[in-house]
Design a protein around this motif. Sequence first.
Motif, short mmCIF file in Angstrom:
data_model
loop_
_atom_site.label_atom_id
_atom_site.label_comp_id
_atom_site.label_asym_id
_atom_site.label_seq_id
_atom_site.Cartn_x
_atom_site.Cartn_y
_atom_site.Cartn_z
N LYS A 1 0.80 -1.23 0.00
CA LYS A 1 0.00 0.00 0.00
C LYS A 1 0.84 1.29 0.00
O LYS A 1 0.36 2.36 0.38
CB LYS A 1 -0.97 0.03 1.18
CG LYS A 1 -1.92 -1.15 1.26
CD LYS A 1 -3.02 -1.08 0.28
CE LYS A 1 -4.19 -0.36 0.87
NZ LYS A 1 -5.30 -0.22 -0.01
N SER B 1 -4.21 6.73 -6.67
CA SER B 1 -3.91 7.56 -5.51
C SER B 1 -4.14 9.02 -5.89
O SER B 1 -4.68 9.31 -6.95
CB SER B 1 -2.47 7.31 -5.04
OG SER B 1 -2.26 7.87 -3.76
N ASN B 2 -3.76 9.94 -5.01
CA ASN B 2 -3.94 11.36 -5.29
C ASN B 2 -2.97 12.19 -4.46
O ASN B 2 -2.26 11.67 -3.60
CB ASN B 2 -5.40 11.77 -5.04
CG ASN B 2 -5.80 11.57 -3.59
OD1 ASN B 2 -5.32 12.27 -2.70
ND2 ASN B 2 -6.68 10.61 -3.35
N SER C 1 -3.34 14.19 -2.02
CA SER C 1 -3.53 14.22 -0.56
C SER C 1 -2.86 13.04 0.12
O SER C 1 -2.68 13.04 1.34
CB SER C 1 -5.01 14.25 -0.21
OG SER C 1 -5.62 12.99 -0.42
N LEU C 2 -2.47 12.03 -0.65
CA LEU C 2 -1.84 10.84 -0.08
C LEU C 2 -0.31 10.83 -0.28
O LEU C 2 0.34 9.81 -0.02
CB LEU C 2 -2.47 9.58 -0.67
CG LEU C 2 -3.96 9.41 -0.34
CD1 LEU C 2 -4.54 8.20 -1.05
CD2 LEU C 2 -4.18 9.30 1.16
N GLU D 1 -3.04 18.76 3.02
CA GLU D 1 -2.31 17.52 3.31
C GLU D 1 -0.93 17.53 2.64
O GLU D 1 -0.62 16.66 1.83
CB GLU D 1 -3.12 16.31 2.81
CG GLU D 1 -4.52 16.21 3.37
CD GLU D 1 -4.58 15.95 4.87
OE1 GLU D 1 -3.57 15.48 5.45
OE2 GLU D 1 -5.63 16.21 5.47
N ALA E 1 1.10 7.01 -0.40
CA ALA E 1 0.22 5.98 0.16
C ALA E 1 -0.86 5.65 -0.86
O ALA E 1 -1.25 6.49 -1.68
CB ALA E 1 -0.43 6.48 1.45
N LEU E 2 -1.33 4.42 -0.81
CA LEU E 2 -2.46 4.01 -1.64
C LEU E 2 -3.70 3.94 -0.77
O LEU E 2 -3.61 3.55 0.40
CB LEU E 2 -2.19 2.65 -2.29
CG LEU E 2 -0.97 2.62 -3.21
CD1 LEU E 2 -0.72 1.20 -3.70
CD2 LEU E 2 -1.17 3.55 -4.38
N PRO E 3 -4.86 4.31 -1.33
CA PRO E 3 -6.08 4.28 -0.51
C PRO E 3 -6.47 2.85 -0.14
O PRO E 3 -6.07 1.90 -0.76
CB PRO E 3 -7.13 4.93 -1.41
CG PRO E 3 -6.57 4.92 -2.78
CD PRO E 3 -5.09 4.76 -2.67
#
Length: 116
Positions: free
Chosen positions: A20, A56-57, A59-60, A89, A114-116
């Motif tokens: 992840k 992902s995006n 914010s991660l 974030e 990070a991956l959701p």
Amino acid sequence: MTITRIAKTEKLSRVVIHEKVAYFSGLTADDKSLDTVGQTEQILAKADAFLGEIGSNRSLLLSATIWLRDIEDFDAMNSAWTAWIDKDEPPARATVQAILGLPDIKVEIQFTVALP
């Protein structure tokens, strides 16, 4: 254990995913004739494309390491960076001056996501 590699070449994978977390290789601009702002914007567009590909995006984003050929370009790079990041974030970040792989590269950025 699963490790996923995206955009592999004989030298590297552009993105490696494990548990992840995605690790991006250092990204550089395709058009190296651009100034620091232009190169940074191209790099961030590449990052967006990889973020979309892995689901992902911004914010991660966990961290970013930014290498500048000339630390005098810090404010120019930051103008593109601050327009792009998720202001609620923001990732951990380091920016350093470095001798980069090719003489026309002004900026290189590496992300951990990070991956959701």
